[in-house]
Design an enzyme around this catalytic site. Sequence first.
Site, PDB file in Angstrom:
ATOM      1  N   ASP A  75    -103.389  24.010  73.638  1.00  0.00           N
ATOM      2  CA  ASP A  75    -102.497  24.504  74.687  1.00  0.00           C
ATOM      3  C   ASP A  75    -103.293  25.150  75.808  1.00  0.00           C
ATOM      4  OD1 ASP A  75    -103.114  26.545  72.762  1.00  0.00           O
ATOM      5  OD2 ASP A  75    -101.545  27.815  73.580  1.00  0.00           O
ATOM      6  N   GLU A 141    -102.345  29.348  71.043  1.00  0.00           N
ATOM      7  CA  GLU A 141    -103.338  30.393  71.280  1.00  0.00           C
ATOM      8  C   GLU A 141    -103.060  31.143  72.563  1.00  0.00           C
ATOM      9  OE1 GLU A 141    -107.007  32.485  72.419  1.00  0.00           O
ATOM     10  OE2 GLU A 141    -105.940  30.942  73.546  1.00  0.00           O
ATOM     11  N   HIS A 356    -108.281  30.107  83.445  1.00  0.00           N
ATOM     12  CA  HIS A 356    -106.964  30.604  83.852  1.00  0.00           C
ATOM     13  C   HIS A 356    -106.799  30.666  85.374  1.00  0.00           C
ATOM     14  CE1 HIS A 356    -105.854  32.704  79.773  1.00  0.00           C
ATOM     15  NE2 HIS A 356    -106.553  31.593  79.590  1.00  0.00           N
TER      16      HIS A 356
END
Length: 384
Positions: A75, A141, A356
């Site tokens: 993920d 996660e 991210h």
Amino acid sequence: MTTLTPTLELACELIRRPSITPLDEGCQELMMRRLAAAGFEIEPMRIAEVDNFWARRTGNAAENGPVLCFAGHTDVVPTGPEANWQSQPFDAQINAEGMLCGRGAADMKGSLASMVIAVERFVADYPNHQGAIAFLITSDEEGPAEHGTKAVVERLRARHERLDWCIVGEPSSTTLLGDVVKNGRRGSLGATLTVRGKQGHVAYPHLAKNPIHLAAPALAELAAEHWDDGNTFFPPTSFQISNIHGGTGATNVIPGELEVAFNFRFSTESSEASLKQRVATILDKHGLDWHIDWALSGLPFLTEPGELLDAVAASIRQVTGRETTPSTSGGTSDGRFIATLGTQVVELGPVNATIHQIDERVLASDLDLLTEVYYQTLVTLLAR
């Protein structure tokens, strides 16, 4: 058009699946198919709405050798505004600077590809390797992490599965591939503190009790408290207030309650119980009417120098020519769950500078180096 290496081909295939947490979007099916062809026994574990799998290959059934597990997650975090990306986040493009761009390139589909390719090569070269190789993969996660690795570990514990060593593919490197490996993580203990007062009119403070005023000295003391000195592997425990809320929104009303969210990132020099007790002592000293809801996200864990850390460091040196630095900095990872099995755990992956972020990317050639590091680690630990 540049010919892609096997690692980059697989990394691109994985990135092109938009597996925003907790979705997997076929990433695990792709990995399981490859591992099954390499002789692994595959065990899908869908828990609640989360896809996980456990895979294991024994080299020589006649021996009870060590188990080396590769762990990671399929993920990824949401992309943010796609219009802000230089290329579409799930296109998996290699740009003119040789960077593989796409959501998950660094965190952590690049590592997953390197793991699979390294293991395929290793079992082809050493089909009767000692011990066993395993994979523990989740799609939970980046989310709550309740039905992913944590839940799989509990199943493995219940049936007494053995895990001696584990390499988690989290992006551990800071500037150059392999310059840092994580050999532990701090614990994370969160809390929501409620301090009760008495609501009233600001013009009549003697008829009310302002919980903000009452709590302020205690919060200042908590923020200034020296919790521990840390140790060789861990920095000192830190305390941070992340949110404060009180009041009705009106300027002429003294609130009846104050809510404060805070978090400890703690070393092995402190414990969950000791931190809770010290907080209670400070709050009681200030005579507050208080209540705390605690939330333990993970206990600290540490892999001291030994077989796994030595093998990883030697492989990095052999492949890149550089020395690695063990570190326990950063946030939590799924390594915290695996370590509860008594497993030596390290995290080794690509450079984490863009994880991210918009335009997440990793140097494409680094993934081929990472594959080689994983392969040499397998050779060191299981080919003897």
